[in-house]
Design a protein around this motif. Structure first.
Motif, PDB file in Angstrom:
ATOM      1  N   VAL A 126       0.877  -1.170   0.000  1.00 26.67           N
ATOM      2  CA  VAL A 126       0.000   0.000   0.000  1.00 26.67           C
ATOM      3  C   VAL A 126       0.914   1.219   0.000  1.00 26.67           C
ATOM      4  O   VAL A 126       1.765   1.376   0.882  1.00 26.67           O
ATOM      5  CB  VAL A 126      -0.927   0.019   1.224  1.00 26.67           C
ATOM      6  N   ALA A 127       0.735   2.079  -1.007  1.00 27.95           N
ATOM      7  CA  ALA A 127       1.696   3.164  -1.192  1.00 27.95           C
ATOM      8  C   ALA A 127       1.110   4.242  -2.078  1.00 27.95           C
ATOM      9  O   ALA A 127       0.121   4.015  -2.782  1.00 27.95           O
ATOM     10  CB  ALA A 127       2.973   2.613  -1.834  1.00 27.95           C
ATOM     11  N   PRO A 128       1.723   5.421  -2.074  1.00 30.32           N
ATOM     12  CA  PRO A 128       1.326   6.447  -3.049  1.00 30.32           C
ATOM     13  C   PRO A 128       1.792   6.044  -4.436  1.00 30.32           C
ATOM     14  O   PRO A 128       2.721   5.241  -4.591  1.00 30.32           O
ATOM     15  CB  PRO A 128       2.061   7.697  -2.563  1.00 30.32           C
ATOM     16  N   GLN A 129       1.161   6.601  -5.464  1.00 23.73           N
ATOM     17  CA  GLN A 129       1.563   6.272  -6.820  1.00 23.73           C
ATOM     18  C   GLN A 129       2.955   6.806  -7.131  1.00 23.73           C
ATOM     19  O   GLN A 129       3.661   6.251  -7.973  1.00 23.73           O
ATOM     20  CB  GLN A 129       0.546   6.825  -7.819  1.00 23.73           C
ATOM     21  N   LYS A 130       3.359   7.881  -6.483  1.00 22.93           N
ATOM     22  CA  LYS A 130       4.690   8.429  -6.669  1.00 22.93           C
ATOM     23  C   LYS A 130       5.335   8.579  -5.301  1.00 22.93           C
ATOM     24  O   LYS A 130       4.800   9.245  -4.420  1.00 22.93           O
ATOM     25  CB  LYS A 130       4.629   9.786  -7.384  1.00 22.93           C
ATOM     26  N   VAL A 131       6.496   7.950  -5.136  1.00 25.65           N
ATOM     27  CA  VAL A 131       7.165   7.937  -3.842  1.00 25.65           C
ATOM     28  C   VAL A 131       8.190   9.055  -3.782  1.00 25.65           C
ATOM     29  O   VAL A 131       8.973   9.253  -4.711  1.00 25.65           O
ATOM     30  CB  VAL A 131       7.856   6.577  -3.616  1.00 25.65           C
ATOM     31  N   GLY A 132       8.200   9.793  -2.669  1.00 28.49           N
ATOM     32  CA  GLY A 132       9.164  10.873  -2.512  1.00 28.49           C
ATOM     33  C   GLY A 132       9.168  11.393  -1.089  1.00 28.49           C
ATOM     34  O   GLY A 132       8.418  10.905  -0.233  1.00 28.49           O
TER      35      GLY A 132
END
Length: 250
Positions: free
Chosen positions: A114-120
């Motif tokens: 489970v994660a954001p579509q763009k990691v930063g």
């Protein structure tokens, strides 16, 4: 969305499978809230019903099944339990350490991310999670003992000298016992810093939690990319999340 996340995960380590890390976090109500949705003895379906969902992380989160692609920056089998993330990439570890244990005789839930579509640095965390359900107490005891023994071999520091730029650098590892809502195990904190010439602006802040209750072992990897100078706080955030979410499983 699947493709967007895979590109992001290759650009930054996540946890045990895409690491890694990676472990199982649950979401739900507090101890003063509604009754748990399930209780021991656990089944694969009942445990999966309590694992973290995109709604638990917030707007912009998505969920995918880890299909076990060997293209992960750090690969471990999707049915394994993490013990020492990233150690298999290191060239200077003096004691042989397995990055994960594949349990014998258990029924795994599989691994989800489970994660954001763009990691930063300003994004939501990346949560990698899964569980294994057992039919007998001896099997769950043997598996948890094996996981803890291997995790205890994880060195306090190690380096990765070669490989993708996202994993090169120094790793510092610490571990402590943890107990939440009757679930007992350990929380392992890993901080990865890149060489200044590779990435002077951010570092990786990962906490891997492995806990056991009754006939189930749950793992969760909680990863944030932090700007250099910002305090590492994944250990606090994952504990706060799990206090709420583990209540779903009773």
């Amino acid at each position: 969305m699947r493709g967007a996340y895979r590109n992001a995960s290759r650009g930054r380590p996540t946890t045990i499978a895409a690491g890694l890390l990676a472990l199982g976090v649950l979401a739900g109500c507090s101890s003063e809230g509604p009754a748990p949705v399930t209780k021991p003895p656990y089944t694969v379906d009942s445990v999966r019903s309590g694992l973290v969902s995109p709604e638990d992380l917030g707007d912009g989160a998505i969920e995918i099944e880890d299909e076990g692609h060997s293209s992960h920056v750090i690969y471990t089998p999707p049915n394994s339990i993490p013990t020492c993330p990233y150690v298999q990439r290191s060239e200077n570890v003096e004691v042989a350490v397995e990055p994960a244990i594949e349990p014998v005789g258990g029924n795994p839930t599989g691994r989800t991310i489970v994660a954001p579509q763009k990691v930063g640095p300003s994004s939501l965390p990346v949560v990698t999670q899964g569980a294994v359900v057992f039919q007998s107490s001896s099997l769950v005891d043997d598996t948890m003992n094996a996981v803890v023994a291997e995790a205890n071999k994880c060195p306090a520091t190690f380096s990765v000298l070669g490989g993708p730029p996202t994993v090169v650098g120094e790793y510092k590892v610490g571990s402590r016992p943890i107990e939440i809502n009757g679930w007992k195990g350990f929380a392992q904190h890993l901080v990865h810093t890149s060489p200044p010439e590779v990435n002077p602006e951010t570092y990786d802040d990962l906490v891997t939690v492995v806990v056991r209750k009754a006939n189930a072992i749950i793992y969760v990897g909680y990863t944030q990319i932090k700007s250099v100078g910002k305090r590492a706080d994944s250990d606090e955030k994952v504990k706060a999340l799990m206090k709420t979410t583990l209540a779903r499983l009773g």
